[in-house]
Design an enzyme around this catalytic site. Structure first.
Site, PDB file in Angstrom:
ATOM      1  N   SER A 268     -17.931  17.787  21.088  1.00 50.39           N
ATOM      2  CA  SER A 268     -18.832  18.478  20.340  1.00 50.39           C
ATOM      3  C   SER A 268     -18.661  20.048  20.597  1.00 50.39           C
ATOM      4  O   SER A 268     -18.131  20.361  21.464  1.00 50.39           O
ATOM      5  CB  SER A 268     -20.179  18.190  20.757  1.00 50.39           C
ATOM      6  OG  SER A 268     -21.241  19.002  20.373  1.00 50.39           O
TER       7      SER A 268
ATOM      8  N   TYR B 255     -26.581  14.990  27.161  1.00 52.92           N
ATOM      9  CA  TYR B 255     -25.410  15.064  26.162  1.00 52.92           C
ATOM     10  C   TYR B 255     -24.539  16.196  26.647  1.00 52.92           C
ATOM     11  O   TYR B 255     -23.260  16.111  26.221  1.00 52.92           O
ATOM     12  CB  TYR B 255     -26.239  15.336  24.782  1.00 52.92           C
ATOM     13  CG  TYR B 255     -25.237  15.230  23.457  1.00 52.92           C
ATOM     14  CD1 TYR B 255     -25.007  14.035  23.008  1.00 52.92           C
ATOM     15  CD2 TYR B 255     -24.855  16.355  23.046  1.00 52.92           C
ATOM     16  CE1 TYR B 255     -24.142  14.185  21.828  1.00 52.92           C
ATOM     17  CE2 TYR B 255     -23.876  16.348  21.784  1.00 52.92           C
ATOM     18  CZ  TYR B 255     -23.489  15.213  21.231  1.00 52.92           C
ATOM     19  OH  TYR B 255     -22.860  15.208  20.190  1.00 52.92           O
TER      20      TYR B 255
ATOM     21  N   LYS C 234     -20.548  15.561  27.167  1.00 51.53           N
ATOM     22  CA  LYS C 234     -19.668  16.151  26.426  1.00 51.53           C
ATOM     23  C   LYS C 234     -18.543  17.255  27.009  1.00 51.53           C
ATOM     24  O   LYS C 234     -17.227  17.193  26.967  1.00 51.53           O
ATOM     25  CB  LYS C 234     -20.106  16.605  25.161  1.00 51.53           C
ATOM     26  CG  LYS C 234     -20.763  15.846  24.214  1.00 51.53           C
ATOM     27  CD  LYS C 234     -19.659  14.733  23.419  1.00 51.53           C
ATOM     28  CE  LYS C 234     -20.518  14.085  22.436  1.00 51.53           C
ATOM     29  NZ  LYS C 234     -19.498  13.016  22.011  1.00 51.53           N
TER      30      LYS C 234
HETATM   31  P1  NAD Z   1     -23.881   8.238  14.424  1.00 48.92           P
HETATM   32  O1  NAD Z   1     -25.015   7.809  15.016  1.00 48.92           O
HETATM   33  O2  NAD Z   1     -23.996   7.993  13.019  1.00 48.92           O
HETATM   34  O3  NAD Z   1     -22.808   6.925  14.760  1.00 48.92           O
HETATM   35  C1  NAD Z   1     -22.580   6.796  16.321  1.00 48.92           C
HETATM   36  C2  NAD Z   1     -21.937   5.423  16.299  1.00 48.92           C
HETATM   37  O4  NAD Z   1     -22.091   4.815  17.771  1.00 48.92           O
HETATM   38  C3  NAD Z   1     -22.638   4.221  15.678  1.00 48.92           C
HETATM   39  O5  NAD Z   1     -21.586   3.388  14.768  1.00 48.92           O
HETATM   40  C4  NAD Z   1     -23.262   3.342  16.628  1.00 48.92           C
HETATM   41  O6  NAD Z   1     -23.407   2.043  16.354  1.00 48.92           O
HETATM   42  C5  NAD Z   1     -22.169   3.583  17.520  1.00 48.92           C
HETATM   43  N1  NAD Z   1     -22.809   3.355  19.090  1.00 48.92           N
HETATM   44  C6  NAD Z   1     -23.826   3.809  19.611  1.00 48.92           C
HETATM   45  N2  NAD Z   1     -24.209   3.257  20.683  1.00 48.92           N
HETATM   46  C7  NAD Z   1     -23.189   2.238  20.878  1.00 48.92           C
HETATM   47  C8  NAD Z   1     -22.769   1.197  22.142  1.00 48.92           C
HETATM   48  N3  NAD Z   1     -23.559   1.093  22.990  1.00 48.92           N
HETATM   49  N4  NAD Z   1     -21.845   0.258  21.793  1.00 48.92           N
HETATM   50  C9  NAD Z   1     -20.955   0.502  20.459  1.00 48.92           C
HETATM   51  N5  NAD Z   1     -21.190   1.553  19.672  1.00 48.92           N
HETATM   52  C10 NAD Z   1     -22.392   2.283  19.773  1.00 48.92           C
HETATM   53  O7  NAD Z   1     -23.476   9.524  15.081  1.00 48.92           O
HETATM   54  P2  NAD Z   1     -22.400  10.487  14.398  1.00 48.92           P
HETATM   55  O8  NAD Z   1     -22.974  11.896  14.324  1.00 48.92           O
HETATM   56  O9  NAD Z   1     -21.064  10.037  13.780  1.00 48.92           O
HETATM   57  O10 NAD Z   1     -21.621  10.759  16.029  1.00 48.92           O
HETATM   58  C11 NAD Z   1     -20.280  10.249  16.401  1.00 48.92           C
HETATM   59  C12 NAD Z   1     -19.855  11.087  17.402  1.00 48.92           C
HETATM   60  O11 NAD Z   1     -19.612  12.492  17.120  1.00 48.92           O
HETATM   61  C13 NAD Z   1     -20.629  11.343  18.551  1.00 48.92           C
HETATM   62  O12 NAD Z   1     -19.829  11.157  19.684  1.00 48.92           O
HETATM   63  C14 NAD Z   1     -21.254  12.319  18.584  1.00 48.92           C
HETATM   64  O13 NAD Z   1     -21.848  12.901  19.961  1.00 48.92           O
HETATM   65  C15 NAD Z   1     -20.181  13.358  18.071  1.00 48.92           C
HETATM   66  N6  NAD Z   1     -20.842  14.609  17.552  1.00 48.92           N
HETATM   67  C16 NAD Z   1     -21.565  14.349  16.262  1.00 48.92           C
HETATM   68  C17 NAD Z   1     -22.141  15.608  15.790  1.00 48.92           C
HETATM   69  C18 NAD Z   1     -23.141  15.545  14.654  1.00 48.92           C
HETATM   70  O14 NAD Z   1     -23.711  16.597  14.310  1.00 48.92           O
HETATM   71  N7  NAD Z   1     -23.501  14.344  13.929  1.00 48.92           N
HETATM   72  C19 NAD Z   1     -21.741  16.915  16.104  1.00 48.92           C
HETATM   73  C20 NAD Z   1     -20.878  17.096  17.362  1.00 48.92           C
HETATM   74  C21 NAD Z   1     -20.268  15.711  17.805  1.00 48.92           C
END
Ligand code: NAD
Length: 287
Positions: free
Chosen positions: A169, A182, A186
């Site tokens: 991130s 978080y 990260k």
């Molecule tokens: P999201 O909430 O849409 O998806 C998260 C996924 O993780 C889902 O499929 C959920 O079921 C799974 N998950 C959560 N807990 C779990 C567990 N205990 N076991 C198995 N699966 C589990 O989130 P996203 O925005 O798609 O985020 C995906 C990644 O990208 C994350 O690591 C997040 O930190 C990172 N990220 C997201 C953003 C953003 O703005 N959305 C920015 C930077 C980084």
């Protein structure tokens, strides 16, 4: 679960890129197999879809309703003519994580690509941060990647080919208030990734992190509500004045942009890119 569909033209563009790079009719990840953790939603689902489009067999993983997951699995397999499996492994449980990697190796004969994407968030001032939320965020966002890498690396080293991509991130590079767990997880994931990259570099295995700015997924939708409460401002103000304030482009990063980067890193063309922390954040971390 929110379905991820590519905007009109993006799939065609990806197909053209694939055809140009790898020859007509072939796909850059054909014959490869991949696990994408947390791929029932958001960025992970977008990456799983792009991998399937690029010819890889894929293991989906994550939480969600069984019918939705099964529909996603059969849709991806049918649309792209690849094998798609689902692992219900809980990313908080080391034994289940190792089991997921073992099952992929048993069923596909090998595991070539591992994307550690599962992530959760909680927003709260540090002095009120619930201890169980801290433990869960460190487990899902950081420790799960260690357990998956630990299980996957022996096979990758033995076959002299592997790709590890860790979803980090902008918060791997800079901090924001109220996100102590978080940001800590990260930042730690970048440290893990660099270390692994150096250890496996001579075995044809790469390890990189992708560091997105804000992407409009279910994880962010929830944060908009939480941040509005924490800052005492409206949800529209959270998007404009908190989330996109440093993102110079003033737009959310799109899932399909991240997925295209993941396909590149996973392909043969990404062989020399390793130990990288690749920002896709609309300019946020370079302010
Ligand atoms: P999201 O909430 O849409 O998806 C998260 C996924 O993780 C889902 O499929 C959920 O079921 C799974 N998950 C959560 N807990 C779990 C567990 N205990 N076991 C198995 N699966 C589990 O989130 P996203 O925005 O798609 O985020 C995906 C990644 O990208 C994350 O690591 C997040 O930190 C990172 N990220 C997201 C953003 C953003 O703005 N959305 C920015 C930077 C980084």
């Amino acid at each position: 679960m929110t379905p991820v569909t590519f905007a009109t033209g993006v799939t065609e563009m990806l197909d053209q890129t694939i055809t140009t790079r790898a020859g007509r009719g072939s796909r850059p990840l054909a014959g490869k197999s991949a696990i994408v953790t947390g791929s029932t939603s958001g960025i992970g689902l977008g990456i799983a879809r792009a991998f399937a489009a690029a010819g890889a067999d894929v293991v989906l993983n994550g939480l969600g309703a069984w019918q939705d997951i099964e529909r996603t699995r059969t849709d991806l397999a049918g649309e792209f003519g690849v094998a798609v499996r689902y692992s219900a492994a809980d990313m908080m449980k080391p034994r289940e994580i190792a089991g997921m990697v073992g099952d992929a190796e048993d069923n596909f004969g090998r595991l070539d690509i591992l994307v550690n994407n599962a992530g959760i968030q909680h927003v709260s001032p540090v002095e009120e941060f619930p201890i169980e939320k801290w433990d869960a965020i460190i487990a899902v966002n950081l420790s799960s990647a260690f357990h998956a890498v630990r299980a996957a690396v022996p096979g990758m080293k033995a076959r002299k080919w592997g790709r590890i991509i860790n979803l980090c991130s902008a918060h791997s590079l800079v901090a924001s208030p109220y996100k102590s767990a978080y940001v800590a997880a990260k930042h730690g994931l970048i440290g893990l990734s660099k270390t692994v990259a150096i250890e496996v570099a001579e075995f044809g295995v790469t390890c990189n992190t992708i560091c997105p700015g804000y992407v409009k997924t279910p994880l962010v939708d929830k944060q908009i509500t939480d941040q509005a409460k924490a800052h005492g401002i409206s949800e529209a103000d959270v998007v404009r004045d908190v989330m996109l304030v440093h993102q110079a482009r003033k737009e959310f990063v799109r899932v399909e942009e991240l997925a295209a980067l993941a396909v590149f890193l996973a392909s043969d063309a990404g062989a020399s890119m390793t130990a990288g922390a690749i920002a896709m954040d609309g300019g946020w971390t370079q302010h």
